[in-house]
Design a protein around this motif. Structure first.
Motif, PDB file in Angstrom:
ATOM      1  N   ASN A  82      -0.635  55.703 -89.449  1.00  0.00           N
ATOM      2  CA  ASN A  82      -0.540  55.869 -87.992  1.00  0.00           C
ATOM      3  C   ASN A  82      -1.788  56.542 -87.429  1.00  0.00           C
ATOM      4  O   ASN A  82      -2.481  57.275 -88.137  1.00  0.00           O
ATOM      5  N   GLY A 122       4.423  55.063 -92.058  1.00  0.00           N
ATOM      6  CA  GLY A 122       3.972  53.978 -91.185  1.00  0.00           C
ATOM      7  C   GLY A 122       4.592  54.164 -89.810  1.00  0.00           C
ATOM      8  O   GLY A 122       5.179  55.208 -89.498  1.00  0.00           O
ATOM      9  N   GLY A 151      18.228  54.286 -93.032  1.00  0.00           N
ATOM     10  CA  GLY A 151      18.509  54.853 -91.707  1.00  0.00           C
ATOM     11  C   GLY A 151      17.219  55.292 -91.033  1.00  0.00           C
ATOM     12  O   GLY A 151      16.142  55.254 -91.638  1.00  0.00           O
ATOM     13  N   PRO A 152      17.336  55.723 -89.781  1.00  0.00           N
ATOM     14  CA  PRO A 152      16.144  56.177 -89.062  1.00  0.00           C
ATOM     15  C   PRO A 152      15.622  57.510 -89.601  1.00  0.00           C
ATOM     16  O   PRO A 152      16.415  58.376 -89.968  1.00  0.00           O
ATOM     17  N   ALA A 153      14.305  57.650 -89.622  1.00  0.00           N
ATOM     18  CA  ALA A 153      13.690  58.855 -90.195  1.00  0.00           C
ATOM     19  C   ALA A 153      14.215  60.126 -89.526  1.00  0.00           C
ATOM     20  O   ALA A 153      14.445  61.139 -90.193  1.00  0.00           O
ATOM     21  N   ALA A 163       8.546  55.815 -84.407  1.00  0.00           N
ATOM     22  CA  ALA A 163       9.359  54.977 -83.490  1.00  0.00           C
ATOM     23  C   ALA A 163      10.212  55.858 -82.584  1.00  0.00           C
ATOM     24  O   ALA A 163      10.335  55.615 -81.376  1.00  0.00           O
ATOM     25  N   PHE A 177       5.089  47.631 -85.344  1.00  0.00           N
ATOM     26  CA  PHE A 177       4.267  46.412 -85.243  1.00  0.00           C
ATOM     27  C   PHE A 177       5.051  45.135 -85.521  1.00  0.00           C
ATOM     28  O   PHE A 177       4.792  44.095 -84.898  1.00  0.00           O
ATOM     29  N   ARG A 178       6.018  45.217 -86.504  1.00  0.00           N
ATOM     30  CA  ARG A 178       6.620  43.971 -87.001  1.00  0.00           C
ATOM     31  C   ARG A 178       8.127  43.879 -86.785  1.00  0.00           C
ATOM     32  O   ARG A 178       8.763  42.979 -87.282  1.00  0.00           O
ATOM     33  N   TRP A 201       2.930  43.292 -82.526  1.00  0.00           N
ATOM     34  CA  TRP A 201       2.225  42.029 -82.815  1.00  0.00           C
ATOM     35  C   TRP A 201       3.002  40.806 -82.325  1.00  0.00           C
ATOM     36  O   TRP A 201       2.471  39.711 -82.267  1.00  0.00           O
ATOM     37  N   HIS A 231      -5.959  54.886 -91.470  1.00  0.00           N
ATOM     38  CA  HIS A 231      -6.317  53.915 -90.410  1.00  0.00           C
ATOM     39  C   HIS A 231      -6.997  54.607 -89.240  1.00  0.00           C
ATOM     40  O   HIS A 231      -7.126  54.030 -88.163  1.00  0.00           O
ATOM     41  N   PHE A 290      -8.106  45.214 -88.293  1.00  0.00           N
ATOM     42  CA  PHE A 290      -8.017  44.291 -89.440  1.00  0.00           C
ATOM     43  C   PHE A 290      -9.409  43.894 -89.924  1.00  0.00           C
ATOM     44  O   PHE A 290     -10.312  43.645 -89.123  1.00  0.00           O
ATOM     45  N   ASP A 310      14.094  54.148 -94.405  1.00  0.00           N
ATOM     46  CA  ASP A 310      13.818  53.035 -93.488  1.00  0.00           C
ATOM     47  C   ASP A 310      15.157  52.343 -93.203  1.00  0.00           C
ATOM     48  O   ASP A 310      15.959  52.169 -94.121  1.00  0.00           O
ATOM     49  N   PRO A 311      15.400  51.916 -91.947  1.00  0.00           N
ATOM     50  CA  PRO A 311      16.681  51.238 -91.676  1.00  0.00           C
ATOM     51  C   PRO A 311      16.746  49.810 -92.199  1.00  0.00           C
ATOM     52  O   PRO A 311      17.818  49.220 -92.303  1.00  0.00           O
ATOM     53  N   VAL A 312      15.551  49.239 -92.529  1.00  0.00           N
ATOM     54  CA  VAL A 312      15.540  47.815 -92.892  1.00  0.00           C
ATOM     55  C   VAL A 312      14.880  47.540 -94.242  1.00  0.00           C
ATOM     56  O   VAL A 312      15.382  46.771 -95.053  1.00  0.00           O
ATOM     57  N   THR A 369       7.590  52.176 -93.149  1.00  0.00           N
ATOM     58  CA  THR A 369       6.512  51.193 -93.251  1.00  0.00           C
ATOM     59  C   THR A 369       7.033  49.922 -93.906  1.00  0.00           C
ATOM     60  O   THR A 369       7.845  49.967 -94.827  1.00  0.00           O
ATOM     61  N   ALA A 393       5.054  48.135 -95.469  1.00  0.00           N
ATOM     62  CA  ALA A 393       4.181  48.082 -96.660  1.00  0.00           C
ATOM     63  C   ALA A 393       3.671  46.663 -96.899  1.00  0.00           C
ATOM     64  O   ALA A 393       3.680  46.153 -98.018  1.00  0.00           O
TER      65      ALA A 393
HETATM   66  N1  APR Z   1      12.776  55.325 -88.897  1.00  0.00           N
HETATM   67  C1  APR Z   1      12.241  54.840 -90.043  1.00  0.00           C
HETATM   68  N2  APR Z   1      11.737  53.585 -90.161  1.00  0.00           N
HETATM   69  C2  APR Z   1      11.794  52.808 -89.058  1.00  0.00           C
HETATM   70  C3  APR Z   1      12.329  53.237 -87.822  1.00  0.00           C
HETATM   71  C4  APR Z   1      12.826  54.565 -87.769  1.00  0.00           C
HETATM   72  N3  APR Z   1      13.368  55.071 -86.639  1.00  0.00           N
HETATM   73  N4  APR Z   1      12.226  52.208 -86.925  1.00  0.00           N
HETATM   74  C5  APR Z   1      11.632  51.173 -87.584  1.00  0.00           C
HETATM   75  N5  APR Z   1      11.384  51.527 -88.863  1.00  0.00           N
HETATM   76  C6  APR Z   1      10.737  50.750 -89.920  1.00  0.00           C
HETATM   77  C7  APR Z   1      10.904  49.239 -89.842  1.00  0.00           C
HETATM   78  O1  APR Z   1      12.112  48.844 -90.462  1.00  0.00           O
HETATM   79  C8  APR Z   1       9.680  48.775 -90.650  1.00  0.00           C
HETATM   80  O2  APR Z   1       9.982  48.724 -92.029  1.00  0.00           O
HETATM   81  O3  APR Z   1       9.352  50.974 -89.828  1.00  0.00           O
HETATM   82  C9  APR Z   1       8.647  49.881 -90.407  1.00  0.00           C
HETATM   83  C10 APR Z   1       7.542  49.471 -89.466  1.00  0.00           C
HETATM   84  O4  APR Z   1       6.797  48.446 -90.082  1.00  0.00           O
HETATM   85  P1  APR Z   1       5.510  47.859 -89.301  1.00  0.00           P
HETATM   86  O5  APR Z   1       5.886  47.606 -87.879  1.00  0.00           O
HETATM   87  O6  APR Z   1       4.970  46.756 -90.138  1.00  0.00           O
HETATM   88  O7  APR Z   1       4.479  49.082 -89.271  1.00  0.00           O
HETATM   89  P2  APR Z   1       3.564  49.588 -90.457  1.00  0.00           P
HETATM   90  O8  APR Z   1       4.203  49.368 -91.778  1.00  0.00           O
HETATM   91  O9  APR Z   1       3.145  50.971 -90.120  1.00  0.00           O
HETATM   92  O10 APR Z   1       2.273  48.636 -90.325  1.00  0.00           O
HETATM   93  C11 APR Z   1       1.179  48.960 -91.165  1.00  0.00           C
HETATM   94  O11 APR Z   1      -0.122  47.291 -90.047  1.00  0.00           O
HETATM   95  O12 APR Z   1      -0.585  46.308 -88.076  1.00  0.00           O
HETATM   96  C12 APR Z   1      -1.084  47.180 -89.006  1.00  0.00           C
HETATM   97  O13 APR Z   1      -2.612  48.904 -88.643  1.00  0.00           O
HETATM   98  C13 APR Z   1      -1.285  48.538 -88.406  1.00  0.00           C
HETATM   99  O14 APR Z   1      -0.938  50.671 -89.445  1.00  0.00           O
HETATM  100  C14 APR Z   1      -0.326  49.422 -89.181  1.00  0.00           C
HETATM  101  C15 APR Z   1      -0.093  48.639 -90.456  1.00  0.00           C
END
Ligand code: APR
Length: 271
Positions: free
Chosen positions: A108, A26, A255-257, A31, A38-39, A45, A125, A190, A242-244, A217, A219
Protein backbone atom coordinates in the motif's frame (compact mmCIF):
# COMPACT_ATOMS: atom_id res chain seq x y z
CA UNK A 1 -11.62 -16.64 24.83
CA UNK A 2 -15.28 -17.58 24.42
CA UNK A 3 -16.44 -17.59 20.80
CA UNK A 4 -12.93 -17.66 19.36
CA UNK A 5 -12.57 -20.02 16.42
CA UNK A 6 -10.09 -22.91 16.72
CA UNK A 7 -8.17 -21.35 13.80
CA UNK A 8 -7.79 -18.06 15.68
CA UNK A 9 -6.60 -19.91 18.78
CA UNK A 10 -4.06 -21.84 16.70
CA UNK A 11 -2.90 -18.67 14.91
CA UNK A 12 -2.48 -16.91 18.27
CA UNK A 13 -0.38 -19.83 19.56
CA UNK A 14 1.85 -19.70 16.46
CA UNK A 15 2.32 -15.92 16.74
CA UNK A 16 2.81 -16.00 20.53
CA UNK A 17 5.66 -18.49 20.21
CA UNK A 18 7.30 -16.84 17.18
CA UNK A 19 10.65 -15.05 17.48
CA UNK A 20 10.13 -12.94 14.35
CA UNK A 21 6.79 -12.07 12.74
CA UNK A 22 6.31 -10.44 9.34
CA UNK A 23 2.96 -8.90 8.42
CA UNK A 24 2.51 -8.73 4.64
CA UNK A 25 -0.37 -6.41 3.68
CA UNK A 26 -2.32 -5.33 0.64
CA UNK A 27 -5.23 -3.03 -0.16
CA UNK A 28 -7.64 -5.06 1.98
CA UNK A 29 -6.12 -3.83 5.25
CA UNK A 30 -7.01 -0.26 4.18
CA UNK A 31 -10.48 -1.11 2.82
CA UNK A 32 -12.05 -0.25 6.19
CA UNK A 33 -10.24 3.09 6.05
CA UNK A 34 -12.31 3.92 2.94
CA UNK A 35 -9.62 3.20 0.34
CA UNK A 36 -10.87 1.03 -2.56
CA UNK A 37 -9.17 -2.29 -3.25
CA UNK A 38 -8.03 -3.10 -6.79
CA UNK A 39 -9.61 -6.44 -7.75
CA UNK A 40 -12.83 -6.76 -5.77
CA UNK A 41 -16.13 -6.45 -7.72
CA UNK A 42 -16.12 -2.65 -7.39
CA UNK A 43 -12.32 -2.66 -7.51
CA UNK A 44 -10.19 0.18 -8.75
CA UNK A 45 -9.04 -1.64 -11.90
CA UNK A 46 -12.66 -2.33 -12.85
CA UNK A 47 -13.20 1.43 -13.11
CA UNK A 48 -9.78 2.28 -14.57
CA UNK A 49 -8.36 -0.46 -16.85
CA UNK A 50 -4.68 -1.00 -15.91
CA UNK A 51 -3.50 -0.87 -19.53
CA UNK A 52 -4.71 2.76 -19.71
CA UNK A 53 -3.92 3.88 -16.16
CA UNK A 54 -1.39 1.64 -14.40
CA UNK A 55 1.72 2.67 -16.40
CA UNK A 56 3.16 6.14 -17.06
CA UNK A 57 2.95 5.45 -20.83
CA UNK A 58 -0.70 4.44 -20.60
CA UNK A 59 -1.51 7.45 -18.43
CA UNK A 60 0.19 9.87 -20.85
CA UNK A 61 -1.70 8.45 -23.85
CA UNK A 62 -5.01 8.56 -21.96
CA UNK A 63 -4.31 12.13 -20.75
CA UNK A 64 -3.76 13.33 -24.35
CA UNK A 65 -6.95 11.64 -25.47
CA UNK A 66 -9.24 12.09 -22.42
CA UNK A 67 -7.77 14.45 -19.80
CA UNK A 68 -11.00 14.39 -17.79
CA UNK A 69 -10.66 10.58 -17.37
CA UNK A 70 -7.11 10.93 -16.04
CA UNK A 71 -8.34 13.63 -13.67
CA UNK A 72 -11.02 11.20 -12.47
CA UNK A 73 -8.36 8.49 -12.00
CA UNK A 74 -5.97 10.77 -10.05
CA UNK A 75 -8.78 11.98 -7.78
CA UNK A 76 -10.11 8.42 -7.23
CA UNK A 77 -6.60 7.24 -6.29
CA UNK A 78 -5.41 10.22 -4.25
CA UNK A 79 -8.45 11.62 -2.43
CA UNK A 80 -9.48 8.50 -0.41
CA UNK A 81 -5.85 8.06 0.70
CA UNK A 82 -5.48 11.73 1.61
CA UNK A 83 -8.66 11.59 3.71
CA UNK A 84 -8.06 8.15 5.28
CA UNK A 85 -7.29 7.29 8.89
CA UNK A 86 -5.84 3.99 10.15
CA UNK A 87 -8.36 1.14 10.54
CA UNK A 88 -8.71 -1.20 13.55
CA UNK A 89 -6.61 -3.61 11.50
CA UNK A 90 -3.70 -1.16 11.23
CA UNK A 91 -3.99 -0.46 14.95
CA UNK A 92 -3.93 -4.18 15.85
CA UNK A 93 -0.84 -4.76 13.69
CA UNK A 94 0.90 -1.85 15.38
CA UNK A 95 -0.04 -3.23 18.82
CA UNK A 96 1.68 -6.54 18.01
CA UNK A 97 4.98 -4.64 18.14
CA UNK A 98 4.51 -3.97 21.87
CA UNK A 99 5.29 -7.60 22.62
CA UNK A 100 6.85 -9.16 19.51
CA UNK A 101 9.56 -8.52 16.90
CA UNK A 102 7.30 -7.45 14.02
CA UNK A 103 8.14 -6.05 10.59
CA UNK A 104 5.48 -4.86 8.15
CA UNK A 105 5.85 -5.31 4.38
CA UNK A 106 3.13 -3.40 2.59
CA UNK A 107 2.04 -3.03 -1.03
CA UNK A 108 0.00 0.00 0.00
CA UNK A 109 1.04 3.62 -0.66
CA UNK A 110 -1.11 5.24 2.07
CA UNK A 111 1.32 5.32 5.07
CA UNK A 112 -1.51 4.15 7.36
CA UNK A 113 0.70 1.53 9.04
CA UNK A 114 3.14 4.25 10.12
CA UNK A 115 0.29 6.50 11.18
CA UNK A 116 -1.09 3.64 13.33
CA UNK A 117 2.33 3.35 15.03
CA UNK A 118 4.13 0.52 13.20
CA UNK A 119 7.83 1.40 13.31
CA UNK A 120 9.34 -0.89 10.63
CA UNK A 121 7.34 -0.64 7.39
CA UNK A 122 8.77 -1.73 4.05
CA UNK A 123 6.84 0.25 1.42
CA UNK A 124 7.70 -1.91 -1.58
CA UNK A 125 5.28 -0.01 -3.89
CA UNK A 126 6.41 3.38 -2.55
CA UNK A 127 4.30 6.08 -0.98
CA UNK A 128 1.96 8.77 -2.30
CA UNK A 129 3.42 11.28 0.20
CA UNK A 130 6.84 11.45 -1.46
CA UNK A 131 7.52 13.36 -4.68
CA UNK A 132 10.47 11.97 -6.65
CA UNK A 133 12.43 12.73 -9.83
CA UNK A 134 11.91 10.66 -12.97
CA UNK A 135 14.84 8.50 -11.77
CA UNK A 136 13.12 7.92 -8.41
CA UNK A 137 15.32 10.26 -6.34
CA UNK A 138 13.47 11.82 -3.36
CA UNK A 139 12.60 15.53 -3.86
CA UNK A 140 10.00 16.57 -1.27
CA UNK A 141 7.11 15.40 0.95
CA UNK A 142 3.46 16.35 0.49
CA UNK A 143 0.89 16.46 3.29
CA UNK A 144 -2.63 15.06 3.37
CA UNK A 145 -3.93 18.64 3.20
CA UNK A 146 -1.84 19.36 0.08
CA UNK A 147 -3.13 16.18 -1.59
CA UNK A 148 -6.74 17.12 -0.82
CA UNK A 149 -6.17 20.65 -2.18
CA UNK A 150 -4.56 19.22 -5.32
CA UNK A 151 -7.62 17.03 -5.95
CA UNK A 152 -9.89 20.08 -5.55
CA UNK A 153 -7.79 22.07 -8.03
CA UNK A 154 -7.79 19.20 -10.54
CA UNK A 155 -11.60 18.89 -10.21
CA UNK A 156 -11.96 22.59 -11.06
CA UNK A 157 -9.37 22.45 -13.85
CA UNK A 158 -11.22 19.86 -15.90
CA UNK A 159 -14.61 21.50 -15.53
CA UNK A 160 -13.73 24.09 -18.20
CA UNK A 161 -11.77 24.38 -21.48
CA UNK A 162 -8.04 23.67 -21.99
CA UNK A 163 -8.44 20.69 -19.66
CA UNK A 164 -4.97 19.16 -20.02
CA UNK A 165 -2.79 22.27 -19.45
CA UNK A 166 -5.05 23.40 -16.61
CA UNK A 167 -4.98 19.92 -15.06
CA UNK A 168 -1.16 19.81 -15.17
CA UNK A 169 -1.05 23.25 -13.55
CA UNK A 170 -3.44 22.05 -10.84
CA UNK A 171 -1.34 18.92 -10.18
CA UNK A 172 2.02 20.76 -10.08
CA UNK A 173 2.54 20.05 -6.34
CA UNK A 174 2.72 16.30 -7.03
CA UNK A 175 3.73 15.96 -10.70
CA UNK A 176 5.08 18.04 -13.60
CA UNK A 177 8.24 19.71 -14.84
CA UNK A 178 10.59 22.14 -13.11
CA UNK A 179 13.36 23.33 -15.40
CA UNK A 180 14.41 20.21 -17.33
CA UNK A 181 13.42 17.96 -14.49
CA UNK A 182 10.27 15.82 -14.50
CA UNK A 183 8.88 14.95 -11.07
CA UNK A 184 6.06 12.59 -9.96
CA UNK A 185 4.53 10.78 -6.94
CA UNK A 186 6.91 8.26 -5.34
CA UNK A 187 4.74 5.25 -6.22
CA UNK A 188 5.63 2.15 -8.25
CA UNK A 189 3.50 1.53 -11.33
CA UNK A 190 3.28 -1.67 -13.36
CA UNK A 191 6.52 -2.66 -15.03
CA UNK A 192 8.66 -0.50 -12.72
CA UNK A 193 11.26 -1.77 -10.24
CA UNK A 194 10.12 -1.99 -6.66
CA UNK A 195 11.26 0.68 -4.27
CA UNK A 196 14.72 0.23 -2.77
CA UNK A 197 16.05 -0.40 -0.16
CA UNK A 198 12.56 -1.48 0.98
CA UNK A 199 12.37 -4.39 -1.48
CA UNK A 200 15.80 -5.79 -0.53
CA UNK A 201 14.97 -5.52 3.18
CA UNK A 202 11.53 -7.10 2.57
CA UNK A 203 13.08 -10.16 0.94
CA UNK A 204 15.46 -10.57 3.89
CA UNK A 205 12.61 -10.12 6.40
CA UNK A 206 10.41 -12.67 4.59
CA UNK A 207 13.24 -15.22 4.55
CA UNK A 208 13.96 -14.69 8.23
CA UNK A 209 10.55 -14.90 9.91
CA UNK A 210 8.85 -17.75 11.80
CA UNK A 211 5.32 -16.59 11.02
CA UNK A 212 3.97 -14.47 8.14
CA UNK A 213 0.57 -12.87 8.67
CA UNK A 214 -0.85 -12.14 5.17
CA UNK A 215 -3.53 -9.47 5.42
CA UNK A 216 -5.82 -8.21 2.65
CA UNK A 217 -3.97 -9.12 -0.51
CA UNK A 218 -4.94 -11.18 -3.56
CA UNK A 219 -1.18 -11.91 -3.85
CA UNK A 220 -1.43 -11.83 -7.63
CA UNK A 221 1.02 -9.05 -8.48
CA UNK A 222 4.68 -10.03 -8.85
CA UNK A 223 7.30 -9.66 -7.58
CA UNK A 224 5.46 -8.59 -4.38
CA UNK A 225 3.58 -11.92 -4.42
CA UNK A 226 6.96 -13.61 -3.85
CA UNK A 227 6.79 -12.65 -0.15
CA UNK A 228 4.71 -15.66 1.04
CA UNK A 229 6.77 -17.96 -1.24
CA UNK A 230 10.06 -16.80 0.31
CA UNK A 231 8.61 -17.14 3.81
CA UNK A 232 7.28 -20.65 3.20
CA UNK A 233 10.60 -21.78 1.67
CA UNK A 234 12.34 -20.49 4.79
CA UNK A 235 10.06 -22.66 6.94
CA UNK A 236 7.71 -19.96 8.19
CA UNK A 237 4.07 -20.69 9.02
CA UNK A 238 1.59 -18.63 6.94
CA UNK A 239 -1.66 -17.20 8.29
CA UNK A 240 -4.07 -15.41 5.93
CA UNK A 241 -6.57 -12.75 7.09
CA UNK A 242 -9.02 -12.03 4.27
CA UNK A 243 -12.78 -12.45 3.64
CA UNK A 244 -12.21 -14.08 0.25
CA UNK A 245 -8.62 -15.20 -0.46
CA UNK A 246 -6.70 -17.78 1.56
CA UNK A 247 -3.34 -17.07 -0.17
CA UNK A 248 -2.63 -20.81 0.11
CA UNK A 249 -1.83 -20.26 3.79
CA UNK A 250 -1.82 -23.09 6.37
CA UNK A 251 -4.34 -21.12 8.41
CA UNK A 252 -7.07 -18.87 7.00
CA UNK A 253 -8.86 -16.47 9.36
CA UNK A 254 -11.79 -15.62 7.16
CA UNK A 255 -13.14 -12.10 7.66
CA UNK A 256 -12.36 -8.39 7.50
CA UNK A 257 -9.04 -7.31 9.01
CA UNK A 258 -10.75 -4.78 11.29
CA UNK A 259 -12.66 -7.60 13.03
CA UNK A 260 -10.25 -10.55 12.83
CA UNK A 261 -7.00 -8.82 13.85
CA UNK A 262 -8.15 -7.17 17.12
CA UNK A 263 -9.54 -10.55 18.29
CA UNK A 264 -6.33 -12.33 17.21
CA UNK A 265 -4.16 -9.81 19.09
CA UNK A 266 -6.33 -10.20 22.21
CA UNK A 267 -5.74 -13.97 22.00
CA UNK A 268 -1.98 -13.51 21.57
CA UNK A 269 -1.92 -11.16 24.58
CA UNK A 270 -3.82 -13.78 26.55
CA UNK A 271 -6.77 -11.53 27.40
N1 APR B 1 -10.07 -7.01 5.29
C1 APR B 1 -9.16 -7.87 4.77
N2 APR B 1 -9.07 -8.16 3.45
C2 APR B 1 -9.95 -7.53 2.63
C3 APR B 1 -10.92 -6.62 3.09
C4 APR B 1 -10.95 -6.35 4.48
N3 APR B 1 -11.85 -5.50 5.02
N4 APR B 1 -11.63 -6.18 2.00
C5 APR B 1 -11.11 -6.80 0.91
N5 APR B 1 -10.11 -7.62 1.29
C6 APR B 1 -9.24 -8.45 0.45
C7 APR B 1 -9.86 -8.97 -0.84
O1 APR B 1 -10.57 -10.17 -0.60
C8 APR B 1 -8.59 -9.24 -1.67
O2 APR B 1 -8.08 -10.53 -1.41
O3 APR B 1 -8.15 -7.67 0.05
C9 APR B 1 -7.59 -8.19 -1.15
C10 APR B 1 -7.37 -7.05 -2.11
O4 APR B 1 -6.74 -7.56 -3.26
P1 APR B 1 -6.34 -6.53 -4.44
O5 APR B 1 -7.49 -5.61 -4.69
O6 APR B 1 -5.78 -7.34 -5.55
O7 APR B 1 -5.19 -5.62 -3.78
P2 APR B 1 -3.68 -6.01 -3.56
O8 APR B 1 -3.51 -7.47 -3.32
O9 APR B 1 -3.13 -5.08 -2.55
O10 APR B 1 -3.02 -5.63 -4.98
C11 APR B 1 -1.60 -5.72 -5.05
O11 APR B 1 -1.69 -4.76 -7.24
O12 APR B 1 -2.70 -3.26 -8.57
C12 APR B 1 -1.54 -3.50 -7.88
O13 APR B 1 -0.05 -1.93 -7.04
C13 APR B 1 -1.32 -2.46 -6.83
O14 APR B 1 -0.40 -2.76 -4.64
C14 APR B 1 -1.39 -3.24 -5.53
C15 APR B 1 -1.09 -4.66 -5.97
Amino acid sequence: MAGCSPETRRAAAWIGSARRVVVFTGAGVSAESGIPTFRDEEGFWQRFPPEQFATWGGLTKTALREPARVAEFVIALVEPIAKAAPSRGHAAISELESFLDVKVITQNIDELHQEAGSSTVREIHGTLFDVVSAEGRFLWRVSRRELIDTCERIRCAVSGVLKLPRMLLAARRIMGWSGRRVYRPGIVLFGESLREPDWSHAQLDAGNCDVMLIVGTSARVWPAAEMPVIAREAGAKLIAVDPVEDSGAELWLRGPAGEVLPELIRMVRGD
